[in-house]
Design a protein around this motif. Sequence first.
Motif, short mmCIF file in Angstrom:
data_model
loop_
_atom_site.label_atom_id
_atom_site.label_comp_id
_atom_site.label_asym_id
_atom_site.label_seq_id
_atom_site.Cartn_x
_atom_site.Cartn_y
_atom_site.Cartn_z
N LEU A 114 13.99 6.83 18.19
CA LEU A 114 14.12 8.29 18.12
C LEU A 114 13.08 8.99 18.97
N ARG A 115 13.43 10.20 19.42
CA ARG A 115 12.45 11.11 20.03
C ARG A 115 12.06 12.10 18.94
N ILE A 116 10.78 12.16 18.65
CA ILE A 116 10.30 13.07 17.61
C ILE A 116 9.26 14.02 18.22
N PRO A 117 9.17 15.23 17.70
CA PRO A 117 8.27 16.21 18.32
C PRO A 117 6.78 15.92 18.13
N ARG A 118 6.40 15.37 16.99
CA ARG A 118 4.98 15.20 16.69
C ARG A 118 4.61 13.72 16.54
N THR A 119 3.51 13.34 17.11
CA THR A 119 3.02 11.98 16.93
C THR A 119 2.85 11.71 15.43
N THR A 120 3.32 10.55 15.01
CA THR A 120 3.31 10.21 13.58
C THR A 120 2.56 8.91 13.36
N TYR A 121 1.60 8.95 12.45
CA TYR A 121 0.83 7.76 12.07
C TYR A 121 1.38 7.21 10.76
N LEU A 122 1.69 5.93 10.74
CA LEU A 122 2.20 5.25 9.56
C LEU A 122 1.04 4.42 8.97
N ILE A 123 0.50 4.86 7.85
CA ILE A 123 -0.70 4.27 7.27
C ILE A 123 -0.31 3.30 6.15
N PHE A 124 -0.76 2.06 6.28
CA PHE A 124 -0.56 1.06 5.24
C PHE A 124 -1.93 0.85 4.58
N GLN A 125 -2.06 1.39 3.39
CA GLN A 125 -3.35 1.54 2.73
C GLN A 125 -3.62 0.48 1.66
N PRO A 126 -4.84 -0.03 1.58
CA PRO A 126 -5.20 -0.97 0.52
C PRO A 126 -5.72 -0.24 -0.73
N ALA A 127 -5.92 -1.00 -1.78
CA ALA A 127 -6.74 -0.62 -2.95
C ALA A 127 -6.39 0.71 -3.60
N GLU A 128 -5.11 1.05 -3.67
CA GLU A 128 -4.75 2.28 -4.39
C GLU A 128 -5.00 2.13 -5.89
N GLU A 129 -4.74 0.94 -6.42
CA GLU A 129 -4.83 0.74 -7.86
C GLU A 129 -6.23 0.95 -8.42
N ILE A 130 -7.25 0.82 -7.58
CA ILE A 130 -8.62 1.02 -8.05
C ILE A 130 -9.26 2.26 -7.43
N GLY A 131 -8.46 3.07 -6.73
CA GLY A 131 -8.94 4.35 -6.24
C GLY A 131 -9.87 4.30 -5.04
N LEU A 132 -9.88 3.21 -4.30
CA LEU A 132 -10.82 3.08 -3.18
C LEU A 132 -10.17 3.17 -1.81
#
Length: 386
Positions: A114-132
């Motif tokens: 796809l062509r999209i207007p805004r650069t998009t960052y896809l973040i794969f985040q660790p440690a959500e369960e412990i809030g860090l």
Amino acid sequence: MNTKSFPRIQSLRHLLHSHPDLSLQEDPTVDRLVKFLTSNTSLEVVRKDGWLYAVKYGTTDAPPIALRADMDALPIDERLDLPYRSQTPGVSHKCGHDGHCAALCGAAIELSSLRIPRTTYLIFQPAEEIGLGAKHCAKLIEEKGIEEIYAFHNLSGYPEGQIVYRKGLTQPASEGLMIKLHGRHSHASAPEEGLNPASAVAKIVLYSQNLLQEMQGELARKALEDGSDGVEMILCTIVGMKVGTGDFGISAGVGEIRLTLRAEDESVMKRMEERLRRYAQSLAEKEGLRFECAISDYFPETRNHDSALQKVYKCAQNRGFETCEMQDLWRASEDFGYYLKKCEGAMFYIGNGESYPALHTAEYDFNDRILDTAVDMFVSLAASEL
């Protein structure tokens, strides 16, 4: 979502489910996600210390946006007889983060063409369960000048595929408070020769519940004065207590209390924490005990921004998804609030089914039937007009 992509996304979800990683131990999950993204998409993939992000560049110089998924699993044994059941004893994806990651990878596949207007960052985040995790990854917001961020969580108790949202506060702040009192062991036949913290532990437990009632009353009076319709939620939950070793021949020398504090506003939660600290420390000093205290699993409240939530609602409507406004906040905490302190954004939810097993239970497994809904919402948010 492109139906040709679904088998790959579902297979990825099952692979992640089979190999769950606890918070701050997600490197194997990162390996699998990097391999999938580089093999199946044209996005730039950047590996960081314990996490990763992918980038789809936009066609304009407008400020970028971000989409986020969390990766970590829970210390819960897999009991379901699944063909892709957890291969790690005592660890399983009972919150659906395997599905969140699979959905974001599905969005990466779709965005590749796809062509999209805004650069998009896809973040794969660790440690959500412990809030860090979010606190660490949120540095990317300032580094890249990101102005909006979005995430979803699967949620049982709502119709399958329904987009659920809440204006303003949607999940509360919480923290774990550990209070430890050190006395002196002695033989159980001569307790006077030791210093047993049991009575002090009991007093702190009683004080915590009296304090909760007192603060609830304070909030109720404030609501009345302000003309508010409701009273702020505040909780002080005892999650664990231990005094001594349990040996009948030993008078206890150490006592520990663990509490989860929860409130709609971080400042209210911190006031409760401070009052508990002061009382426990003062009591310890009076009784000659050594006082120890620690905070863990800290989560800020998650407050959606109106403009971002309107975009979520518009994308859902454009896709023809059923929507529902959540009346009461979801009491579980979510570290997504760290991102929302740095830029606008919104957390929304996708229903698993009204009678679907609850999160964090042995009966739960992510509902693959909502994967396409999640992918379509992510893609719509990334491709939406400025």
